[in-house]
Design a protein around this motif. Structure first.
Motif, PDB file in Angstrom:
ATOM      1  N   THR A  71       0.843  -1.195   0.000  1.00 56.54           N
ATOM      2  CA  THR A  71       0.000   0.000   0.000  1.00 56.54           C
ATOM      3  C   THR A  71       0.878   1.245   0.000  1.00 56.54           C
ATOM      4  OG1 THR A  71      -0.109  -0.018   2.420  1.00 56.54           O
ATOM      5  CG2 THR A  71      -1.856  -1.159   1.234  1.00 56.54           C
ATOM      6  N   THR A  72       0.287   2.363  -0.372  1.00 55.67           N
ATOM      7  CA  THR A  72       1.031   3.620  -0.394  1.00 55.67           C
ATOM      8  C   THR A  72       1.210   4.145   1.021  1.00 55.67           C
ATOM      9  OG1 THR A  72       0.061   4.162  -2.534  1.00 55.67           O
ATOM     10  CG2 THR A  72       1.069   5.966  -1.311  1.00 55.67           C
ATOM     11  N   ASN A  73       2.452   4.359   1.405  1.00 58.81           N
ATOM     12  CA  ASN A  73       2.749   4.935   2.722  1.00 58.81           C
ATOM     13  C   ASN A  73       3.981   5.826   2.557  1.00 58.81           C
ATOM     14  OD1 ASN A  73       3.207   5.602   5.360  1.00 58.81           O
ATOM     15  ND2 ASN A  73       2.950   3.526   6.156  1.00 58.81           N
ATOM     16  N   ARG A  74       3.747   7.044   2.096  1.00 55.46           N
ATOM     17  CA  ARG A  74       4.859   7.925   1.766  1.00 55.46           C
ATOM     18  C   ARG A  74       5.582   8.440   3.003  1.00 55.46           C
ATOM     19  NH1 ARG A  74       3.723  11.063  -3.799  1.00 55.46           N
ATOM     20  NH2 ARG A  74       2.456   9.468  -4.796  1.00 55.46           N
ATOM     21  N   SER A  75       4.938   8.363   4.154  1.00 52.79           N
ATOM     22  CA  SER A  75       5.579   8.866   5.369  1.00 52.79           C
ATOM     23  C   SER A  75       6.426   7.799   6.066  1.00 52.79           C
ATOM     24  CB  SER A  75       4.517   9.384   6.348  1.00 52.79           C
ATOM     25  OG  SER A  75       3.621   8.343   6.695  1.00 52.79           O
ATOM     26  N   ARG A  76       6.371   6.550   5.592  1.00 52.52           N
ATOM     27  CA  ARG A  76       7.167   5.492   6.216  1.00 52.52           C
ATOM     28  C   ARG A  76       8.643   5.697   5.892  1.00 52.52           C
ATOM     29  NH1 ARG A  76       5.426  -0.201   4.369  1.00 52.52           N
ATOM     30  NH2 ARG A  76       3.858  -0.074   6.021  1.00 52.52           N
ATOM     31  N   THR A  77       9.479   5.614   6.904  1.00 52.65           N
ATOM     32  CA  THR A  77      10.918   5.807   6.716  1.00 52.65           C
ATOM     33  C   THR A  77      11.549   4.555   6.109  1.00 52.65           C
ATOM     34  OG1 THR A  77      11.462   4.986   8.918  1.00 52.65           O
ATOM     35  CG2 THR A  77      10.987   7.347   8.715  1.00 52.65           C
ATOM     36  N   HIS A  78      12.802   4.681   5.671  1.00 50.49           N
ATOM     37  CA  HIS A  78      13.518   3.520   5.148  1.00 50.49           C
ATOM     38  C   HIS A  78      13.650   2.450   6.219  1.00 50.49           C
ATOM     39  CE1 HIS A  78      14.142   5.784   1.623  1.00 50.49           C
ATOM     40  NE2 HIS A  78      15.245   6.436   1.972  1.00 50.49           N
ATOM     41  N   ILE A  79      14.001   2.864   7.452  1.00 53.82           N
ATOM     42  CA  ILE A  79      14.133   1.912   8.547  1.00 53.82           C
ATOM     43  C   ILE A  79      12.784   1.254   8.843  1.00 53.82           C
ATOM     44  CG2 ILE A  79      14.687   1.642  10.988  1.00 53.82           C
ATOM     45  CD1 ILE A  79      17.095   2.066   9.241  1.00 53.82           C
ATOM     46  N   GLY A  80      11.716   2.040   8.801  1.00 57.40           N
ATOM     47  CA  GLY A  80      10.385   1.485   9.030  1.00 57.40           C
ATOM     48  C   GLY A  80      10.013   0.455   7.985  1.00 57.40           C
ATOM     49  N   GLU A  81      10.394   0.718   6.735  1.00 58.47           N
ATOM     50  CA  GLU A  81      10.128  -0.227   5.650  1.00 58.47           C
ATOM     51  C   GLU A  81      10.887  -1.531   5.871  1.00 58.47           C
ATOM     52  OE1 GLU A  81       8.791  -1.150   1.506  1.00 58.47           O
ATOM     53  OE2 GLU A  81       8.168   0.317   3.001  1.00 58.47           O
ATOM     54  N   LEU A  82      12.168  -1.440   6.224  1.00 55.39           N
ATOM     55  CA  LEU A  82      12.982  -2.639   6.438  1.00 55.39           C
ATOM     56  C   LEU A  82      12.467  -3.443   7.632  1.00 55.39           C
ATOM     57  CD1 LEU A  82      16.589  -1.265   5.795  1.00 55.39           C
ATOM     58  CD2 LEU A  82      15.010  -2.365   4.201  1.00 55.39           C
ATOM     59  N   PHE A  83      12.042  -2.744   8.684  1.00 51.10           N
ATOM     60  CA  PHE A  83      11.520  -3.449   9.858  1.00 51.10           C
ATOM     61  C   PHE A  83      10.208  -4.145   9.514  1.00 51.10           C
ATOM     62  CE2 PHE A  83       9.463  -3.446  14.157  1.00 51.10           C
ATOM     63  CZ  PHE A  83      10.348  -4.356  14.734  1.00 51.10           C
ATOM     64  N   ALA A  84       9.378  -3.512   8.688  1.00 57.27           N
ATOM     65  CA  ALA A  84       8.119  -4.136   8.275  1.00 57.27           C
ATOM     66  C   ALA A  84       8.390  -5.390   7.446  1.00 57.27           C
ATOM     67  CB  ALA A  84       7.285  -3.138   7.474  1.00 57.27           C
ATOM     68  N   VAL A  85       9.396  -5.326   6.569  1.00 56.45           N
ATOM     69  CA  VAL A  85       9.790  -6.506   5.778  1.00 56.45           C
ATOM     70  C   VAL A  85      10.266  -7.617   6.710  1.00 56.45           C
ATOM     71  CG1 VAL A  85      11.477  -7.389   4.123  1.00 56.45           C
ATOM     72  CG2 VAL A  85      10.331  -5.217   3.687  1.00 56.45           C
ATOM     73  N   PHE A  86      11.050  -7.253   7.717  1.00 55.69           N
ATOM     74  CA  PHE A  86      11.566  -8.241   8.675  1.00 55.69           C
ATOM     75  C   PHE A  86      10.419  -8.954   9.390  1.00 55.69           C
ATOM     76  CE2 PHE A  86      12.789  -9.159  13.091  1.00 55.69           C
ATOM     77  CZ  PHE A  86      13.822 -10.060  12.879  1.00 55.69           C
ATOM     78  N   LYS A  87       9.463  -8.187   9.915  1.00 59.08           N
ATOM     79  CA  LYS A  87       8.351  -8.789  10.646  1.00 59.08           C
ATOM     80  C   LYS A  87       7.503  -9.676   9.731  1.00 59.08           C
ATOM     81  CE  LYS A  87       6.617  -4.974  12.287  1.00 59.08           C
ATOM     82  NZ  LYS A  87       5.710  -4.070  13.043  1.00 59.08           N
ATOM     83  N   ALA A  88       7.223  -9.186   8.522  1.00 60.92           N
ATOM     84  CA  ALA A  88       6.398  -9.961   7.598  1.00 60.92           C
ATOM     85  C   ALA A  88       7.115 -11.232   7.159  1.00 60.92           C
ATOM     86  CB  ALA A  88       6.041  -9.103   6.385  1.00 60.92           C
TER      87      ALA A  88
END
Length: 465
Positions: A71-88
């Motif tokens: 989904t579109t989440n333009r406010s998510r940081t790079h670190i937030g994106e990587l952490f979301a990938v890790f959890k998923a």
């Protein structure tokens, strides 16, 4: 147009993830059955391998979708994106293991573990590359979402400045609606004032707007209510910036309590896994430091004992996290009667020092026993330096936000110390640096401070007193 571009970008992310997962599976298979790991139970049949591959290419993308990674989440940081990938990825791997167990397709568990490692690296790297590429595209003025800001005051100016300073997020302010056109300037931080607040429906009819941001002061809540009723009939995204900046002190934000949204004005900067990570970091490095500096501490203890009367270690009451007091440990560098006349802060060339005290302070050797304070949990390796309770009450009255430095554990070294604020330096400046550290804490920042302590801070002449 925008939705088509978004669907295209989403399809690229899905296709890239599937390709990287296939590569990760191939690498895991090669490492386990073709690489250096001995094969004891034979190589799985081709049909089992293909079934497992198909399950990976279905389960992982579906889990990523459920984790809102498409989904579109333009406010998510790079670190937030990587952490979301890790959890998923962890979740997808657990689902995969469970399915292979219950379906009796017990594929090599080591291969699945290798798959997790390879997929985390490959998916994370490709997503980071895609984000950086898209950020550059947005900086050049493409793939932008348009924003209409309602409010020309301080909140409105902050919104416009934020959008202007973060072009990589892909937003563009098309205009500002003011409450008073006579008082409003023609532009707000470079964005044109295109009408009054009452003109919101006309503006939305005349030009495409993706998002409306309401940035009105607290005293205009009635106007906000009217705007929300008008915009409820529109498909445009609506966001409200709360006028609470003057009240938020540290780690404030929106929280949820049993489904009830609550705005936090002051929160805990290190909670959950952040607290666990910092404590694990402290235990590991304090143990290493005690082992490495053990000979130096034994030699120092002997020198202190031989050069002056009194105990080797000096215990002094200090205030730490949440206002709790503890006894900080130091090698004694002053005479035993140093505070007979009352407590006072030490100074450079203090006449109360012992013959070896000046040397120990100059090179911060007297601080080494504090690694034991860290080990037992009284202190942290990195954090604001602890002060004596007798001085803190005075500091609280003189310095705004001083109490916020007690939201975290005190440290042997800190951001203020490596920037030269040690000993007889400005308390106000130290607080500024301490609060910066608290608000921007990370394990990486702790490592940076520790390294700079050795390179820059440890050998400064104005060591902490």
């Amino acid at each position: 147009m925008f939705s088509r571009l978004q669907r295209f970008y989403t399809s690229i992310k899905v296709a890239t993830d599937i390709f990287m997962l296939a590569v990760a599976f191939g690498l895991a298979y090669a490492t386990r059955f073709i690489g250096i790991i001995p094969v004891t139970d034979g190589i799985p049949p081709l049909d089992e391998t293909l079934v497992s591959l198909v399950m990976v290419l279905v389960i992982f993308p579906v889990t990523f979708h459920q984790a809102n990674l498409y989904t579109t989440n333009r406010s998510r940081t790079h670190i937030g994106e990587l952490f979301a990938v890790f959890k998923a990825s962890i979740t997808a791997t657990l689902i995969l293991v469970a399915l292979t167990y219950f379906t009796r397709e017990r594929y090599s568990r080591l291969t699945l573990a290798l798959l997790l490692g390879y997929s985390l690296v490959l998916v994370s790297v490709t997503r980071l590359v895609l984000r950086l590429a898209l950020a550059e595209v947005r900086r050049r003025g493409f793939n932008l979402k348009t924003i209409l800001v309602i409010g020309e005051g301080e909140l409105g100016r902050r919104v416009v400045e934020t959008v202007r300073d973060h072009r990589e997020l892909g937003f563009r302010v098309v205009g500002v609606l003011a409450q008073d056109l006579e008082k409003a300037r023609r532009k707000v931080r470079g964005a044109p004032v295109i009408g009054r607040v009452e003109d919101v429906e006309r503006v939305l009819d005349e030009q495409p707007v993706d998002q409306v941001i309401i940035a009105l002061p607290l005293e205009q809540q009635l106007v906000v209510k009217q705007l929300m009723e008008q915009l409820a009939l529109r498909t445009v995204d609506v966001k409200v910036v709360p006028d609470l900046y003057q009240y938020i002190t540290l780690y404030g934000g929106l929280e949820e309590f049993g489904g009830l949204p609550i705005i936090s004005l002051q929160g805990d900067p290190m909670d959950g896994w952040s607290r666990v990570a910092k404590r694990a970091f402290d235990i590991l490095f304090s143990l290493v430091a005690i082992l490495v500096s053990g000979p130096v501490m034994l030699l120092t203890a002997l020198m202190v004992k031989l050069t002056s009367r009194g105990p080797v270690l000096y215990q002094q009451e200090r205030m730490g996290m949440d206002g709790r007091t503890f006894h900080i440990l130091k090698f004694r560098t002053m005479r035993t009667d140093a505070e007979v006349a009352g407590a006072r802060m030490a100074s450079e060339e203090d006449p109360r020092r012992t013959p070896i005290g000046t040397f120990l302070r100059k090179y911060s050797i007297d601080e080494l026993p504090q690694f034991f304070n860290v080990l037992v949990g009284d202190m942290s390796l990195v954090g604001p330096r602890p002060e004596r309770p007798v001085f803190i009450e005075e500091f609280k009255r003189q310095i705004p936000r001083y109490h916020l430095r007690h939201k975290v554990k005190s440290g042997i070294t800190g951001w203020a110390q490596i920037n030269g604020l040690r000993g007889q330096t400005s308390i106000q400046k130290r607080i500024e640096y301490d609060l910066y550290y608290i608000e921007n804490w990370s394990v990486t920042l702790d490592l940076k401070i520790m390294w700079l302590t050795v390179v820059r801070g440890l050998f400064q002449r104005s060591a902490a007193y």
